[in-house]
Enzyme design. Structure first.
Site, short mmCIF file in Angstrom:
data_model
loop_
_atom_site.label_atom_id
_atom_site.label_comp_id
_atom_site.label_asym_id
_atom_site.label_seq_id
_atom_site.Cartn_x
_atom_site.Cartn_y
_atom_site.Cartn_z
N ARG A 162 -16.99 -1.79 -2.23
CA ARG A 162 -16.20 -0.69 -2.83
C ARG A 162 -17.07 0.55 -3.06
O ARG A 162 -16.97 1.21 -4.08
CB ARG A 162 -15.51 -1.15 -4.11
CG ARG A 162 -14.60 -2.37 -3.88
CD ARG A 162 -13.89 -2.80 -5.13
NE ARG A 162 -13.22 -4.09 -4.97
CZ ARG A 162 -11.98 -4.26 -4.50
NH1 ARG A 162 -11.27 -3.21 -4.14
NH2 ARG A 162 -11.45 -5.47 -4.40
N PHE A 172 -20.35 0.68 -3.44
CA PHE A 172 -21.65 0.44 -4.07
C PHE A 172 -22.77 0.39 -3.03
O PHE A 172 -23.85 0.96 -3.22
CB PHE A 172 -21.61 -0.86 -4.87
CG PHE A 172 -22.95 -1.30 -5.38
CD1 PHE A 172 -23.60 -0.60 -6.38
CD2 PHE A 172 -23.58 -2.42 -4.84
CE1 PHE A 172 -24.85 -1.01 -6.84
CE2 PHE A 172 -24.82 -2.83 -5.29
CZ PHE A 172 -25.46 -2.13 -6.29
N SER A 180 -13.38 -5.10 1.76
CA SER A 180 -14.39 -4.47 0.88
C SER A 180 -15.81 -4.89 1.26
O SER A 180 -16.60 -5.27 0.40
CB SER A 180 -14.10 -4.78 -0.59
OG SER A 180 -12.88 -4.22 -1.00
N PRO A 181 -16.17 -4.81 2.55
CA PRO A 181 -17.51 -5.23 2.97
C PRO A 181 -18.61 -4.32 2.43
O PRO A 181 -19.78 -4.72 2.41
CB PRO A 181 -17.44 -5.16 4.49
CG PRO A 181 -16.41 -4.11 4.77
CD PRO A 181 -15.37 -4.30 3.69
N LEU A 182 -18.24 -3.11 2.00
CA LEU A 182 -19.23 -2.17 1.47
C LEU A 182 -19.28 -2.19 -0.05
O LEU A 182 -19.82 -1.28 -0.68
CB LEU A 182 -18.90 -0.76 1.97
CG LEU A 182 -18.81 -0.62 3.49
CD1 LEU A 182 -18.46 0.80 3.89
CD2 LEU A 182 -20.11 -1.04 4.15
N HIS A 239 0.27 -11.94 1.14
CA HIS A 239 -0.69 -11.09 0.43
C HIS A 239 -1.26 -11.78 -0.81
O HIS A 239 -2.46 -11.70 -1.10
CB HIS A 239 -0.01 -9.78 0.05
CG HIS A 239 -0.96 -8.65 -0.17
ND1 HIS A 239 -0.55 -7.34 -0.15
CD2 HIS A 239 -2.28 -8.60 -0.41
CE1 HIS A 239 -1.59 -6.55 -0.38
NE2 HIS A 239 -2.65 -7.30 -0.54
N TYR A 243 0.83 -1.19 0.00
CA TYR A 243 0.00 0.00 0.00
C TYR A 243 0.87 1.26 0.00
O TYR A 243 1.55 1.56 0.98
CB TYR A 243 -0.93 0.02 1.20
CG TYR A 243 -1.86 -1.17 1.31
CD1 TYR A 243 -2.13 -1.97 0.20
CD2 TYR A 243 -2.47 -1.49 2.51
CE1 TYR A 243 -2.98 -3.06 0.29
CE2 TYR A 243 -3.33 -2.58 2.61
CZ TYR A 243 -3.57 -3.36 1.50
OH TYR A 243 -4.41 -4.45 1.61
#
Length: 333
Positions: free
Chosen positions: A204, A206, A200-202, A121, A55
């Site tokens: 990304r 959306f 990414s539970p949301l 990773h 990152y």
């Protein structure tokens, strides 16, 4: 904040994924804004922070090391190896000597003597998973790493790795619109006693009802521009799922983002979602999602509304899909 078990650790039920403070979603926030967000997360009860050598090509670990060092005793710190930036390019390298080199560099940037949870990773398919895990096991024995994790691997690869050294956590994408974990890895994790960390539970953004026009709203270097679900035709179809989703959120008396997090938390005590955000407002909103309780009927309605059969477009493009090892659903004819 609720708490959940993560191997030998007790962590907040929601963790903070720190990638977008330095990487992948366009221009990062100013350092002072990123620092404020990390400290607000800590004050809000979040004790699980997730970063990686990749990152910002080390910048994210440096940020966390600088800001969280005074609070190191209060947190469980996770980072990742095996995918780094080399001469400005992303490189997957799972050779034992490379992973040990990655660890030394991460320890220095994080300003700590030990990493609590250290993930591979990506599985470098040129290197047997047993060799890569063997190197991480060496780091545990040397006291540089407390526990081992895997990211974006299949149930078979998880089993092979776990036979070499106990795996504490498997991290992969999991949300209403990304359900590949339900094919085999969730079951394998439960059989082996491995926690599942859902990134990414949301979906990304959306599922937050804030991203209505990716073409207009996303920066040129935002990674979502390379994801098929965000292409105009697919995204237009996916947006058709939101009105009913928003109705369910209203009935549950929560925001769309909180509904997405509550759905994941309801899927099992062994699932720990890690969300990412750049704003204090969204941080506060997401943290409150841990308090939302969904009944079985609501979970079932959400399952039926947004799933692999109703979402338009695959998760990744072909090139990215080749780099990961997760199970995939058959592509509809």
């Amino acid at each position: 904040m609720q708490h959940r078990r993560l191997g030998p650790f007790t962590v907040s039920a929601l963790g903070l994924g720190c990638m977008n403070l330095s990487h992948a979603y366009g221009t990062p926030p100013a350092p002072e804004a990123a620092e404020a967000l990390l400290l607000r997360a800590l004050d809000s009860g979040i004790t699980f922070f997730d970063t990686a050598a990749l990152y910002g090509f080390g910048a994210n670990e440096t940020l966390l090391g600088r800001v969280l060092k005074p609070h190191r005793h209060r947190i469980v710190l996770a980072s990742k190896c095996g995918m780094t930036g080399v001469n400005g390019k992303r490189v997957i390298d799972g050779r034992p000597q490379s992973l040990k080199r990655d660890c030394e560099a991460s320890l220095a940037r994080l300003q700590t003597d030990v990493i609590d949870l250290y993930y591979l990773h990506r599985w470098d398919k040129q290197v047997p998973i047993e060799d890569s895990i063997g190197a991480l096991a060496d780091l545990v024995r040397e006291g540089k790493v407390r526990s081992i994790g895997l990211s974006e691997v299949s149930a078979l690869t998880l089993r092979r790795a776990h036979a070499v050294h106990p795996v504490t956590a498997l991290q992969s994408e999991y949300s209403l619109w990304t359900r590949e974990a339900e094919i085999a890895t969730l079951a394998a994790c439960r059989e082996l006693g491995v926690a599942f960390v859902a990134f990414s539970p949301l979906a990304r953004a959306f599922l937050t009802d804030t991203l209505h026009d990716p073409e207009a709203q996303l920066e040129a270097k935002d990674i979502r521009r390379q994801m098929p679900r965000f292409e105009p035709a697919n995204y237009a179809k996916n947006l058709e799922l939101l009105p009913e989703y928003l109705r369910i959120a209203a009935e549950a008396r929560c925001t769309p983002a909180q509904l997405a997090l509550a759905w994941l938390l309801a899927k099992g005590e062994d699932i720990i979602p890690i969300f990412g955000t750049r704003t204090l407002e969204h941080l506060d909103e997401n943290v409150a999602g841990a308090d939302v309780q969904l009944d079985r009927k609501t979970v079932e309605r959400l399952d039926a509304l947004i799933n692999q059969q109703t979402v338009s477009g695959p998760r990744y493009n072909t090139a990215t899909q080749l780099e990961i090892d997760t199970e995939t659903f058959p592509i509809a004819a």
